[in-house]
Each structure stands twice: as structure tokens, then as C-alpha cells.
Design a protein around this motif. Structure first.
Motif, PDB file in Angstrom:
ATOM      1  N   ASP A   1       3.171  -0.084   0.854  1.00  7.51           N
ATOM      2  CA  ASP A   1       2.406   1.037   0.637  1.00  7.51           C
ATOM      3  C   ASP A   1       2.629   1.655  -0.807  1.00  7.51           C
ATOM      4  O   ASP A   1       1.601   2.363  -1.096  1.00  7.51           O
ATOM      5  CB  ASP A   1       2.341   2.025   1.592  1.00  7.51           C
ATOM      6  CG  ASP A   1       1.728   1.788   3.032  1.00  7.51           C
ATOM      7  OD1 ASP A   1       0.716   0.890   2.985  1.00  7.51           O
ATOM      8  OD2 ASP A   1       2.251   2.234   3.986  1.00  7.51           O
TER       9      ASP A   1
ATOM     10  N   ARG B   1       1.526   5.793   6.362  1.00  5.45           N
ATOM     11  CA  ARG B   1       0.683   6.236   5.023  1.00  5.45           C
ATOM     12  C   ARG B   1      -0.490   7.118   5.603  1.00  5.45           C
ATOM     13  O   ARG B   1      -1.427   6.613   6.787  1.00  5.45           O
ATOM     14  CB  ARG B   1       0.169   5.255   4.320  1.00  5.45           C
ATOM     15  CG  ARG B   1      -0.705   5.650   3.192  1.00  5.45           C
ATOM     16  CD  ARG B   1      -0.810   4.471   1.939  1.00  5.45           C
ATOM     17  NE  ARG B   1      -1.898   3.320   3.003  1.00  5.45           N
ATOM     18  CZ  ARG B   1      -2.930   3.466   2.611  1.00  5.45           C
ATOM     19  NH1 ARG B   1      -3.920   4.438   2.041  1.00  5.45           N
ATOM     20  NH2 ARG B   1      -3.781   2.552   3.317  1.00  5.45           N
TER      21      ARG B   1
ATOM     22  N   LYS C   1       2.494   0.759  -3.776  1.00 10.31           N
ATOM     23  CA  LYS C   1       1.502   0.956  -5.042  1.00 10.31           C
ATOM     24  C   LYS C   1       0.336   1.557  -4.823  1.00 10.31           C
ATOM     25  O   LYS C   1      -0.628   1.618  -5.756  1.00 10.31           O
ATOM     26  CB  LYS C   1       1.444  -0.650  -5.756  1.00 10.31           C
ATOM     27  CG  LYS C   1       0.548  -1.287  -4.584  1.00 10.31           C
ATOM     28  CD  LYS C   1       0.190  -2.915  -5.227  1.00 10.31           C
ATOM     29  CE  LYS C   1      -0.486  -3.635  -4.408  1.00 10.31           C
ATOM     30  NZ  LYS C   1      -0.759  -5.083  -4.936  1.00 10.31           N
ATOM     31  N   ARG C   2      -0.202   1.795  -3.591  1.00 12.31           N
ATOM     32  CA  ARG C   2      -1.171   2.804  -3.285  1.00 12.31           C
ATOM     33  C   ARG C   2      -1.047   4.229  -3.722  1.00 12.31           C
ATOM     34  O   ARG C   2      -1.968   5.176  -3.642  1.00 12.31           O
ATOM     35  CB  ARG C   2      -1.549   2.611  -1.910  1.00 12.31           C
ATOM     36  CG  ARG C   2      -1.593   1.148  -1.090  1.00 12.31           C
ATOM     37  CD  ARG C   2      -1.978   1.236   0.204  1.00 12.31           C
ATOM     38  NE  ARG C   2      -2.211  -0.306   0.803  1.00 12.31           N
ATOM     39  CZ  ARG C   2      -2.642  -0.710   1.991  1.00 12.31           C
ATOM     40  NH1 ARG C   2      -2.825   0.448   2.709  1.00 12.31           N
ATOM     41  NH2 ARG C   2      -2.700  -1.837   2.427  1.00 12.31           N
ATOM     42  N   TYR C   3       0.001   4.649  -4.096  1.00 10.86           N
ATOM     43  CA  TYR C   3       0.107   5.928  -4.755  1.00 10.86           C
ATOM     44  C   TYR C   3       0.332   5.911  -6.076  1.00 10.86           C
ATOM     45  O   TYR C   3       1.183   5.203  -6.448  1.00 10.86           O
ATOM     46  CB  TYR C   3       1.446   6.544  -3.925  1.00 10.86           C
ATOM     47  CG  TYR C   3       1.492   6.825  -2.409  1.00 10.86           C
ATOM     48  CD1 TYR C   3       1.305   7.941  -1.899  1.00 10.86           C
ATOM     49  CD2 TYR C   3       1.757   5.800  -1.698  1.00 10.86           C
ATOM     50  CE1 TYR C   3       1.326   8.235  -0.531  1.00 10.86           C
ATOM     51  CE2 TYR C   3       1.806   5.830  -0.107  1.00 10.86           C
ATOM     52  CZ  TYR C   3       1.552   7.373   0.178  1.00 10.86           C
ATOM     53  OH  TYR C   3       1.479   7.398   1.559  1.00 10.86           O
ATOM     54  N   THR C   4      -0.195   6.818  -6.781  1.00 12.85           N
ATOM     55  CA  THR C   4      -0.008   7.216  -8.130  1.00 12.85           C
ATOM     56  C   THR C   4       1.297   7.817  -8.149  1.00 12.85           C
ATOM     57  O   THR C   4       1.921   8.217  -7.246  1.00 12.85           O
ATOM     58  CB  THR C   4      -1.163   8.161  -8.615  1.00 12.85           C
ATOM     59  OG1 THR C   4      -0.939   9.443  -7.908  1.00 12.85           O
ATOM     60  CG2 THR C   4      -2.489   7.590  -8.538  1.00 12.85           C
TER      61      THR C   4
END
Length: 298
Positions: A91, A61, A93-96
């Protein structure tokens, strides 16, 4: 009974793969979660797995695609097929939803030579966030429409370790409609024995996976055993030597057994390939992959 079942599966898998290798070459995969030591680590991967070698490259990421150009080129130069993983489950859920698709598009566009794209990793894990099904649907449709590479989805084997709705087959039946499945070519299963063992259920789980996805290839998409970041609740094969004999047995047994199904690619993709399969300390563990390669190719 457990020993006899393991023996049958471990013997049958490579024999089946050998009989069908010309029409359906198996995948013998390892995971590259760091580019440190490349190209030496890729020399190692090719040495133990060629001509059936695959390497899953984990793209970290925040790192742009161009940073991995040398690693992808080095893998291809050694005859390895590449499975690209733009977003690890840790990682996701760290992305919209929009950012997730943008990340997939960036990497697929940058590397048209990659053979397969993992559009979702361990997607039924509750740590991946509530929007993961929609993110996977977007990514699978886009890659299918814009790339000739295989579209791969990886599930996580868990039973009794989280909510029932997150268990492997409950999740796929609730979250992967036919419209999404139509974009998938391969569905793989990640399994960490010390967290949620398969044990005598291995054959049943693999057959159920094949029945659930009759239009896709199946296999194992991630293996590992007894690490600092795992629960170590369950032990396998050797309680007294978990990082030595037991690791070797887990690698050998599960990879060999996974080859014995009509729609299975095999796979494996040992996660800690770089720290655990490099010489001299990792010689014996890496040899488990090489031994299966020899059985298939002989």
C-alpha cells in the motif's frame, strides 16, 4: 555442504540466544494480518512463543486506529510485545508523502503502549514507489521524537529478481544516509524463499546486514513460504510437500539461524500465522516456533 551449514546455523542460533537471553531477550514473532479470531489467535501466539513472544499487527489501509484497540489490548494482556505496521509495502505508494506521515502519526498517537513501530515495510521493493525513501525518513524522525517505542525498518531480500539498484544493500547505501539511520533502532529482513532464496548465502547476508547497521539490532522481519500470492519459482527442503514439511523446515531453520548473531533479535514474524499456524491443521507448523522457544528457555 548445504545440509551441514544449515545444521550448524540451526544448532548455534538457539544456543547463542540461550547464553545471552538475560541481557538480550530474543524476539519470537508472528504476524497478525487480520483480527478475525482474536483473542483465540493471540492465545496461540502466546502459547508457542512466551515469554519471548512478539506479534506484528498489520493495520489495514483505510481502517482507523480505533478499530484495532481490542486487538492491541488483547495482545498486551497475554504478555505479547507488539510491533505495529501502519503501512504494508503493498500500500505504500498509495499514500502521498504527507499522507504517509499522517498515517504513522495517527497510529503512534493512538497506541502509546505499542513496543515498536515499523516505519517502512520491504522498502527497497520497487512496488513501494519512488518517494519511499523520503517517506521513511519522515516517519523515522517523527516516531523517534514522539515515542519511546523502538523504530523498526524492514528491508526485502531480493537478488536477481529486479533492477540492481533495488537489491537490498545497493538500496540502503543509496537511500539511507546517516541522518536517517540515526533514528532507527532495529533493521529487519523480509525473505520469501520461493521468490528469492538465501540458501548458502544466509550467514553472509546476516553478517553483512550487521556490518551495514552496526548501531542497530538486526533480524528477520517477515517469513512465509509457498502461497497463492508468491512466485513458487524456487523450492526449499522438500519439493514434494511444499505446504507441509517444507514450510515447517523454512520456519524452523531460518528462525533458529537468525538468533546466532551478536546484534540479532531473531524475529521471524511468520506472515500467514492466522491461516497456517492455527489448530488442528497448523499444529505442526506452530510447533516449530515452540520448539525454538524451548531450546532458548531450557
Amino acid at each position: 555442504l548445504a545440509v551441514a551449514t544449515d545444521l550448524l546455523l540451526a544448532e548455534y542460533g538457539p544456543a547463542y540466544a540461550r547464553a545471552h537471553r538475560t541481557v538480550r531477550p530474543p524476539w519470537l514473532g508472528v504476524t497478525l494480518d487480520t483480527t478475525a479470531g482474536v483473542p483465540g489467535t493471540l492465545d496461540r501466539a502466546a502459547a508457542v512463543a512466551a515469554p519471548y513472544g512478539w506479534v506484528r499487527i498489520v493495520f489495514d489501509r483505510g481502517v482507523p486506529a480505533r478499530a484495532y484497540a481490542d486487538a492491541v489490548a488483547a495482545a498486551k494482556a497475554r504478555g505479547l510485545r507488539v510491533l505495529g505496521e501502519p503501512i504494508d509495502s503493498s500500500d505504500a505508494k498509495r499514500y502521498t508523502r504527507a499522507a504517509y506521515l499522517a498515517r504513522i502519526r495517527e497510529y503512534v498517537t493512538a497506541f502509546p503502549e505499542v513496543d515498536a513501530w515499523e516505519v517502512g515495510n520491504e522498502v527497497n521493493g520497487t512496488w513501494t514507489g519512488k518517494e519511499i525513501a523520503a517517506k521513511v525518513a519522515d516517519a523515522a524522525a517523527w516516531v523517534d521524537a514522539h515515542s519511546s517505542a523502538l523504530v523498526v525498518l524492514t528491508l526485502y531480500w531480493q537478488l536477481g529478481t529486479d533492477a540492481a539498484k533495488a537489491s537490498t544493500f545497493n538500496w540502503v547505501r543509496a537511500n539511507l544516509p546517516a541522518s536517517v539511520r540515526s533514528h532507527l533502532d532495529v533493521v529487519l529482513l523480509s525473505t520469501w524463499v520461493e521468490d528469492a532464496p538465501l540458501g548458502l548465502g544466509f550467514d553472509t547476508v546476516m553478517r553483512t546486514l550487521a556490518a551495514e547497521f552496526p548501531d542497530q539490532r538486526i533480524g528477520l522481519g517477515e517469513l512465509g513460504y509457498w502461497n497463492a500470492d508468491t512466485s513458487r519459482v524456487w523450492w526449499a527442503y522438500d519439493r514434494d510437500d511444499p505446504t507441509g514439511a517444507a514450510r515447517r523446515e523454512v520456519s524452523s531453520q531460518l528462525l533458529a539461524a537468525s538468533l546466532g548473531y551478536p546484534t540479532s533479535v531473531g524475529g521471524g514474524f511468520w506472515w500467514y500465522f492466522v491461516p497456517e499456524m492455527q489448530p488442528p491443521a497448523g499444529e505442526a507448523l506452530a510447533a516449530t516456533v515452540g520448539a525454538i522457544r524451548d531450546l532458548v528457555a531450557s
